[in-house]
Design a protein around this motif. Structure first.
Motif, short mmCIF file in Angstrom:
data_model
loop_
_atom_site.label_atom_id
_atom_site.label_comp_id
_atom_site.label_asym_id
_atom_site.label_seq_id
_atom_site.Cartn_x
_atom_site.Cartn_y
_atom_site.Cartn_z
N TYR A 1 -2.01 5.44 6.98
CA TYR A 1 -2.20 4.40 6.09
C TYR A 1 -2.59 4.59 4.76
CZ TYR A 1 -1.18 1.83 10.59
OH TYR A 1 -0.47 0.88 11.04
N GLY A 2 -3.37 5.93 4.60
CA GLY A 2 -3.49 6.39 3.65
C GLY A 2 -5.34 6.03 2.99
N GLY B 1 2.95 4.00 10.25
CA GLY B 1 2.17 3.29 9.29
C GLY B 1 2.82 2.24 9.06
N PRO C 1 1.93 7.28 2.40
CA PRO C 1 1.35 8.47 2.33
C PRO C 1 2.30 9.09 3.16
CG PRO C 1 -0.65 7.77 4.14
CD PRO C 1 0.72 6.59 3.58
N PHE D 1 -6.13 4.20 1.51
CA PHE D 1 -6.39 2.75 1.04
C PHE D 1 -6.93 1.92 2.68
CE2 PHE D 1 -5.68 -1.83 1.49
CZ PHE D 1 -5.40 -2.04 0.44
N ILE E 1 1.02 -1.49 0.19
CA ILE E 1 -0.10 -0.24 0.00
C ILE E 1 1.15 1.43 0.10
CG2 ILE E 1 -1.27 0.70 0.89
CD1 ILE E 1 -2.00 -1.37 2.50
N PRO E 2 0.97 1.82 -0.65
CA PRO E 2 1.63 3.19 -1.09
C PRO E 2 1.71 4.22 0.71
CG PRO E 2 -0.35 3.37 -2.41
CD PRO E 2 -0.78 2.02 -2.43
N GLN F 1 -6.43 -7.44 3.71
CA GLN F 1 -7.46 -6.53 3.65
C GLN F 1 -8.63 -6.91 2.95
OE1 GLN F 1 -4.68 -5.72 -0.25
NE2 GLN F 1 -3.23 -5.24 1.28
N VAL G 1 -5.56 7.70 8.10
CA VAL G 1 -6.00 8.03 6.64
C VAL G 1 -4.43 8.58 6.20
CG1 VAL G 1 -6.29 9.51 4.93
CG2 VAL G 1 -7.79 8.57 5.73
N LEU H 1 -5.95 -3.27 7.57
CA LEU H 1 -4.56 -3.57 6.29
C LEU H 1 -3.69 -4.80 5.91
CD1 LEU H 1 -4.22 -0.85 7.90
CD2 LEU H 1 -3.00 -0.42 5.69
N TYR I 1 2.41 -1.67 9.07
CA TYR I 1 1.34 -3.00 8.40
C TYR I 1 1.83 -4.74 8.40
CZ TYR I 1 1.02 -2.63 4.03
OH TYR I 1 1.31 -2.84 2.91
#
Lengths: 193, 198
Positions: free
Chosen positions: B119-120, A150, A32, B122, A29-30, B79, B116, B76, A152
């Protein structure tokens, strides 16, 4: 003949899209956080003698590598990091991520201090056995810092530039190919800037 | 609802289930109780899946909001599961974070923004509408419009072809010219059918 050209072209476009989709890893997942300031933290080191904050390394390019003794892929990655640490002067900071897992303490009997000392001894033994590529390692027992970054999936590796900005995030183990083809050029570029 | 979601809803907490059970009176409540019991038993016999949900905070309101928010967020690690139904360790941690922020009085939007940021987009099952996601949100409607356009074009073309083939003396067909394209073919077929039968 001409009648079929448009549907055929549309079909080819669709196939190209699907083919591109096949090559993407849905687990990557890119982040942010790329090109943003590395989240600040202050954590005790593995040895327990001091604390570390990302701001301590301001003015230097450094790597943050998320690891744990329970992480299977870390074992695969570790020799690569050990060899890399000998080869280059860039400091690698280890983030010992949630060393104590729920199954280690199913009845939740361990006090925070007991957890910390168990995590310390386990981490130290592991680094002793597999080699220590880290200039220092910090303890993120509850995974809070991990969430801020982030994280995971362990292992993850971040490249942080002289201004303390995250420039790259590698999800999953660093391989020799990745190191020479991707990470090293980025690190060199950042060091020269 | 998927199987995992069902399990987590039953095993998650009596707190989250209680309001629903109040509404279910008598027999329905009993059946519901039996089913959740059965699921609990079947899971107790399986040591791998029997991992129990973490105990919830005492405040039912916080839990309700947690479920409400977490259902809109994607886990995540696994998914295809929402944050509320996943039993991955990370989901557990993130739920704890969400719970903590609810208690602190943050709004739903602030909590989602918090995740967000880390983790964006997504993590959102409902991505925000912004230039980056326009294709996602409006693409289907654009495709629909294109399809409608092509349909109208083809019908119109066929209409003209039929008109040019038929004798222009037919009153209904001449009238159809001024009509909308969509109604024209049906009128055509109405008038065409008796002729064929003859």
């Amino acid at each position: 003949m001409k009648k079929f050209l448009i549907p055929l072209a549309l079909f080819v476009v669709l196939v190209l899209f699907l083919a591109a989709g096949l090559k993407r890893d849905p687990h990557e997942i890119p982040s942010p956080l790329i090109n943003r300031a590395a989240p600040e933290f202050s954590l005790q080191t593995l040895s327990g003698k001091s604390t570390f904050s990302p701001s301590d390394y301001k003015g230097r390019v450094w790597l943050l590598n998320v690891w744990a003794t329970w992480c299977v892929s870390c074992r695969e990655e570790h020799p690569v990091l050990v060899a890399f640490a000998k080869q280059i002067a860039v400091p690698i900071v280890g983030l010992s991520y949630k060393e104590i897992q729920p199954q280690d303490d199913p009845e939740k009997k361990l006090s925070p201090d007991a957890q910390l000392s168990l995590a310390r001894s386990r981490g130290a033994v592991w680094l002793e056995r597999h080699g220590n590529p880290y200039s220092l390692s910090v303890m993120d027992l509850d995974g809070r810092v991990g969430i801020d970054y982030g994280v995971y999936g362990v292992p993850e590796t971040y490249i942080i530039d002289k201004e303390g900005v995250i420039r790259y995030k590698q999800i999953g183990p660093v391989t020799p190919q990745l190191l020479t083809n991707t990470l090293l050029p980025i690190i060199r570029g950042l060091e020269n800037s | 609802m998927n199987f995992c979601g069902l399990i987590s809803k039953n095993s998650r907490s009596p707190v989250a289930v209680l309001p629903t059970r109040d509404r279910l009176a008598g027999l329905t409540g009993f059946v519901y109780f039996l089913i959740s019991g059965l699921i609990a038993v079947s899971f107790a016999s399986n040591p791998v899946l029997a991992k129990e949900a973490e105990p919830m905070a005492s405040d039912a309101q916080v839990e309700a909001r947690l479920v409400h928010i977490a259902e809109e967020l994607r886990c995540l690690v696994c998914q295809n599961e929402s944050l509320s139904s996943s039993r991955a360790d990370l989901a557990e941690d993130l739920r704890a974070q969400v719970r903590e922020q609810i208690v602190k009085g943050r709004t739903d939007q602030e909590i989602k923004d918090y995740l967000v940021e880390r983790y964006g987009d997504f993590v959102l099952y409902r991505p925000a509408v912004k230039p980056m996601t326009w294709a996602l949100w409006f693409g289907p409607f654009v495709c629909l419009l294109i399809g409608l356009g092509v349909l109208l074009f083809v019908i119109n073309k066929r209409n003209k072809k039929i008109q040019s083939l038929q004798p222009a003396t037919h009153a209904t067909v001449v009238g159809a010219e001024s009509n909308t394209n969509l109604t024209a073919p049906s009128q055509l077929s109405e008038t065409a059918h008796p002729e064929h039968k003859e």
